[in-house]
Design a protein around this motif. Sequence first.
Motif, PDB file in Angstrom:
ATOM      1  N   ILE A 159       0.840  -1.199   0.000  1.00 27.62           N
ATOM      2  CA  ILE A 159       0.000   0.000   0.000  1.00 27.62           C
ATOM      3  C   ILE A 159       0.876   1.252   0.000  1.00 27.62           C
ATOM      4  O   ILE A 159       2.088   1.183   0.114  1.00 27.62           O
ATOM      5  N   ASP A 160       0.227   2.410  -0.127  1.00 28.65           N
ATOM      6  CA  ASP A 160       0.835   3.720   0.125  1.00 28.65           C
ATOM      7  C   ASP A 160       2.055   3.991  -0.759  1.00 28.65           C
ATOM      8  O   ASP A 160       3.148   4.319  -0.270  1.00 28.65           O
ATOM      9  N   ALA A 161       1.876   3.877  -2.072  1.00 24.08           N
ATOM     10  CA  ALA A 161       2.978   4.125  -3.004  1.00 24.08           C
ATOM     11  C   ALA A 161       3.306   5.612  -3.081  1.00 24.08           C
ATOM     12  O   ALA A 161       2.419   6.464  -3.135  1.00 24.08           O
ATOM     13  N   HIS A 162       4.600   5.902  -3.109  1.00 26.05           N
ATOM     14  CA  HIS A 162       5.086   7.289  -3.204  1.00 26.05           C
ATOM     15  C   HIS A 162       6.239   7.334  -4.195  1.00 26.05           C
ATOM     16  O   HIS A 162       7.293   6.726  -3.966  1.00 26.05           O
ATOM     17  N   ALA A 163       6.049   8.025  -5.311  1.00 23.02           N
ATOM     18  CA  ALA A 163       7.082   8.142  -6.348  1.00 23.02           C
ATOM     19  C   ALA A 163       7.971   9.350  -6.061  1.00 23.02           C
ATOM     20  O   ALA A 163       7.480  10.434  -5.737  1.00 23.02           O
ATOM     21  N   PHE A 164       9.281   9.154  -6.204  1.00 26.97           N
ATOM     22  CA  PHE A 164      10.250  10.211  -5.910  1.00 26.97           C
ATOM     23  C   PHE A 164      11.289  10.252  -7.019  1.00 26.97           C
ATOM     24  O   PHE A 164      11.856   9.218  -7.394  1.00 26.97           O
ATOM     25  N   GLN A 165      11.558  11.445  -7.544  1.00 28.25           N
ATOM     26  CA  GLN A 165      12.573  11.618  -8.579  1.00 28.25           C
ATOM     27  C   GLN A 165      13.837  12.208  -7.966  1.00 28.25           C
ATOM     28  O   GLN A 165      13.803  13.275  -7.344  1.00 28.25           O
ATOM     29  N   ASP A 166      14.968  11.505  -8.139  1.00 23.22           N
ATOM     30  CA  ASP A 166      16.232  11.976  -7.589  1.00 23.22           C
ATOM     31  C   ASP A 166      16.830  13.057  -8.493  1.00 23.22           C
ATOM     32  O   ASP A 166      16.335  13.333  -9.590  1.00 23.22           O
ATOM     33  N   THR A 167      17.924  13.649  -8.038  1.00 16.79           N
ATOM     34  CA  THR A 167      18.527  14.772  -8.754  1.00 16.79           C
ATOM     35  C   THR A 167      19.063  14.385 -10.128  1.00 16.79           C
ATOM     36  O   THR A 167      19.228  15.246 -10.995  1.00 16.79           O
ATOM     37  N   ASP A 168      19.334  13.089 -10.349  1.00 16.19           N
ATOM     38  CA  ASP A 168      19.814  12.648 -11.656  1.00 16.19           C
ATOM     39  C   ASP A 168      18.682  12.290 -12.614  1.00 16.19           C
ATOM     40  O   ASP A 168      18.931  11.817 -13.724  1.00 16.19           O
ATOM     41  N   GLY A 169      17.440  12.500 -12.182  1.00 18.33           N
ATOM     42  CA  GLY A 169      16.290  12.219 -13.026  1.00 18.33           C
ATOM     43  C   GLY A 169      15.680  10.839 -12.827  1.00 18.33           C
ATOM     44  O   GLY A 169      14.576  10.581 -13.315  1.00 18.33           O
ATOM     45  N   GLN A 170      16.376   9.951 -12.132  1.00 18.24           N
ATOM     46  CA  GLN A 170      15.866   8.598 -11.909  1.00 18.24           C
ATOM     47  C   GLN A 170      14.699   8.623 -10.915  1.00 18.24           C
ATOM     48  O   GLN A 170      14.752   9.291  -9.893  1.00 18.24           O
ATOM     49  N   TRP A 171      13.652   7.851 -11.245  1.00 15.98           N
ATOM     50  CA  TRP A 171      12.495   7.736 -10.365  1.00 15.98           C
ATOM     51  C   TRP A 171      12.594   6.480  -9.503  1.00 15.98           C
ATOM     52  O   TRP A 171      13.093   5.445  -9.940  1.00 15.98           O
TER      53      TRP A 171
END
Length: 357
Positions: A159-171
Amino acid sequence: MPHSRRTFLQQAAAGLASLALINQAAARAAARTYTNPVYAGQFPDPFVLKHNGRYYAFGTTGQGRTPDGRIFTLLTSDNLVDWKPAGGALTPPTGAEGADFWAPEVVYHNGTFYMYYSMGGGAIGASIGHRLHVATSKTPEGPYTQAALLDVPASKFTIDAHAFQDTDGQWYLFYARDFIDSDNGYRPGTGLVVDKLIDMTRLAGQSRTVMRARHDWTVFEKNRTMPLYGGQTFPEWHTLEGPFVRRHNGKYYCFYSGANFLTPRYGVDFCVADSIMGPYSEAGGGKGPRVLAAVADHVRGPGHHSHVMSPDGKTEYLVYHAWNKEMTERQLCIDKLAWTAQGPRCQGPTYTPQPLP
């Protein structure tokens, strides 16, 4: 006119003028403040997306539907305080009748809005529990259409998915999942993991543990029997959920909610790492929620939050839910976040008038 009468009338007029000025000042002061909740309706697990200067809030509907027959309540605002209902966000997927839909979060990438959420329970979840899904839309308000299953074969409850993009563009995708072992001093329950996204709709399948339960304050329920795991009874079942990640001064902070959302123990804590994939440290935690905690007789169950910047882009706010006094609704609240020498701290939860964002 006698002097005394003229003086009395002048004093009365001055008093009325003064009262008018006081009322005007009070009105101006009121216009520059807000008081939680900022939306006094059912709005669990709030996520707020800021896009092109406008705010879009998405909230859990469970098995319910919005008046337009969709899933996930949608609100819009220009200032984080005055919210207007805008229908529902997700078109019900085929074959999902009776299912629960929880904790939507939305990100924007290359012209498409991606909504991450979990679906399960009801008839479809009797044996498989909850699974992560992603839906897409070309506009922030949707409607979103389910596009892919983000399966985690090692867990029956994700549950509770959270997408995060790092400084290099990778998710990356952070989420909560069940662990039933007690190896290495961990306690059974829901913990936090992270995995790389191959693209916005596919996991790499290389998940790493971010944080698992070790402390008394995160107990969800004692002697909990779990049908999903063959009716096994656990002496203690713990919960860490609702991850949300921020990069600050070169470090990665994974915020999360812990404990039973019905209890006064429920609140927001954090762990921190030098790398997005960890290892993560509690940074001195373990005694209770340090970022956001209940206030006796005033605020109960604050948590499952997201972060968003104020309209001027200068102040970071936590957006979270908290129970009304009758404990019949989890309502939308906001408060400032401060980065202190001891780590992140919410300047709340507040229940009295606060300056507008």
